[in-house]
Write a protein that holds these residues in place. Structure first.
Motif, PDB file in Angstrom:
ATOM      1  N   ARG A   1     -60.052 -25.709   6.365  1.00 51.84           N
ATOM      2  CA  ARG A   1     -59.364 -25.271   5.157  1.00 51.84           C
ATOM      3  C   ARG A   1     -59.770 -26.103   3.946  1.00 51.84           C
ATOM      4  NH1 ARG A   1     -57.468 -20.207   5.754  1.00 51.84           N
ATOM      5  NH2 ARG A   1     -55.925 -20.014   7.415  1.00 51.84           N
TER       6      ARG A   1
ATOM      7  N   VAL B   1     -58.893 -19.823  10.043  1.00 49.01           N
ATOM      8  CA  VAL B   1     -58.169 -19.052  11.050  1.00 49.01           C
ATOM      9  C   VAL B   1     -58.648 -19.419  12.447  1.00 49.01           C
ATOM     10  CG1 VAL B   1     -57.745 -16.719  11.931  1.00 49.01           C
ATOM     11  CG2 VAL B   1     -57.693 -17.162   9.476  1.00 49.01           C
TER      12      VAL B   1
ATOM     13  N   ASN C   1     -57.219 -19.255   1.141  1.00 46.99           N
ATOM     14  CA  ASN C   1     -57.405 -18.277   2.211  1.00 46.99           C
ATOM     15  C   ASN C   1     -58.393 -17.201   1.781  1.00 46.99           C
ATOM     16  OD1 ASN C   1     -55.182 -18.660   4.501  1.00 46.99           O
ATOM     17  ND2 ASN C   1     -54.218 -19.174   2.545  1.00 46.99           N
TER      18      ASN C   1
ATOM     19  N   SER D   1     -61.225 -12.374  13.983  1.00 44.99           N
ATOM     20  CA  SER D   1     -60.846 -12.241  12.583  1.00 44.99           C
ATOM     21  C   SER D   1     -62.014 -11.774  11.722  1.00 44.99           C
ATOM     22  CB  SER D   1     -60.345 -13.595  12.047  1.00 44.99           C
ATOM     23  OG  SER D   1     -61.375 -14.573  12.121  1.00 44.99           O
TER      24      SER D   1
ATOM     25  N   THR E   1     -50.364 -17.030  12.549  1.00 44.54           N
ATOM     26  CA  THR E   1     -51.166 -15.908  13.034  1.00 44.54           C
ATOM     27  C   THR E   1     -51.713 -16.205  14.424  1.00 44.54           C
ATOM     28  OG1 THR E   1     -51.795 -15.262  10.786  1.00 44.54           O
ATOM     29  CG2 THR E   1     -53.211 -14.496  12.564  1.00 44.54           C
TER      30      THR E   1
ATOM     31  N   GLY F   1     -52.458 -19.413   9.016  1.00 47.05           N
ATOM     32  CA  GLY F   1     -53.439 -19.449  10.091  1.00 47.05           C
ATOM     33  C   GLY F   1     -52.843 -19.793  11.431  1.00 47.05           C
TER      34      GLY F   1
END
Length: 321
Positions: free
Chosen positions: A312, A145, A41, A208, A119, A116
């Motif tokens: 990711r 994200v 992250n 973000s 969120t 992610g």
């Protein structure tokens, strides 16, 4: 065991060092987990730099979300308890916060179906109250994200516009299901979004990035729209003009997902159950662009910090490769 440790603050690839250390010993309410996969992250880079809201004592092991295995063989998702983070063969976690890893996902995907996606779910559903048929704009739509928000927006029945930086990321955003994609390096974002929405703008903006992206958001948010402030990957925290929000009649809502663990932990479990169901149906599936061995974790964190990744990057143990 092997673990990456940070002894001084700085850039990830300069201060992260792979070392042989003792296995961490669980404290009260904690469990020891064998790490199967750890997701990388952007906050991992902030931790290394000493710029995150949490500053663990030095030395510490970064790695904020994992798919791990309990001593009795259960496969779980967890947020490791710093300073014993996930870029190691073993990590510690709060026993009460363990979540069952979805059977439909492999270890790397399961590790990514956490921060992610949680969120995104809280941001879009709890904070922005996104409705089917509305237009959702996602900044950095090809990132970790952003890709989660795109999938969750489509699952909710929204029309999704993704903003990305570069042709390669534009291709990824289209594959994720974006109805329209705007390349900020080649197009005027505000003009392109206005054209795509017939001049109306976006009902919900998922930001973000901060900085210039937020300034664009304020210009293209629709009447009664909602800007969800998730983070500041650009490194610049904007100062919203509240008179502008008043005149255009839109809302600015913040989202700090971590607060739900203490303020309303039941919602975290409820969200996980819904995400697990969506994964089982194939509606969402984390985009894991790379799977790297533990020895390449520092390089992976720097790549994410520099914005050179899509989806990711997962650090996997030898047994999980």
């Amino acid at each position: 065991m092997q673990a990456w440790q940070v002894h001084e603050n700085g850039e990830p690839d300069e201060v992260m060092r792979l070392a042989e250390v003792d296995r961490p010993v669980p404290g009260d309410g904690q469990v020891l987990l064998r790490v199967r996969a750890a997701n990388v992250n952007f906050p991992d880079a902030l931790l290394c730099r000493g710029e995150y809201q949490i500053r663990p004592p030095l030395p510490f092991t970064p790695g904020l979300e994992i798919c791990g295995e309990t001593e009795d063989g259960r496969r779980v998702i967890a947020n490791p308890a710093l300073p014993h983070g996930g870029f190691a063969e073993y990590a510690l976690a709060d026993a009460r916060a363990l979540l069952p890893a979805p059977e439909a996902l492999d270890d790397a995907e399961a590790a990514a179906l956490h921060i992610g996606y949680q969120t995104g779910w809280f941001g879009l559903h709890r904070r922005a109250r996104l409705e089917a048929g509305e237009t959702l704009l996602v900044h950095a739509a090809a990132g970790g994200v952003g890709s989660a928000a795109v999938q969750l927006g489509k699952a909710a029945g929204a029309r999704v516009i993704g903003v990305v930086g570069g042709a390669d990321k534009a291709a990824v955003a289209r594959e994720l299901g974006c109805d329209a994609v705007v390349d900020r390096r080649a197009e005027d974002v505000v003009a392109a979004v206005k054209e795509a929405t017939g001049g109306r703008g976006a009902d919900v903006v998922y930001d973000s990035v901060g900085g210039a992206a937020y300034a664009q958001s304020a210009k293209l948010v629709a009447f009664e729209g909602r800007i969800v402030v998730v983070g500041f990957a650009s490194g610049t925290i904007p100062s919203p003009a509240l008179n502008h929000a008043l005149v255009k009649n839109y809302s600015i809502v913040g989202l700090h997902w971590g607060l739900y663990h203490t303020k309303n932990p039941g919602l975290v479990l409820q969200c996980h159950e819904q995400l697990t169901e969506l994964a089982a149906r194939g509606v969402v599936r984390p985009l894991v662009s790379e799977r790297v061995p533990l020895g390449e974790a520092a390089t992976a964190v720097r790549k994410v910090a520099d914005g050179r990744s899509t989806g990711r990057i997962a650090v996997v143990t030898e047994a999980a490769v």
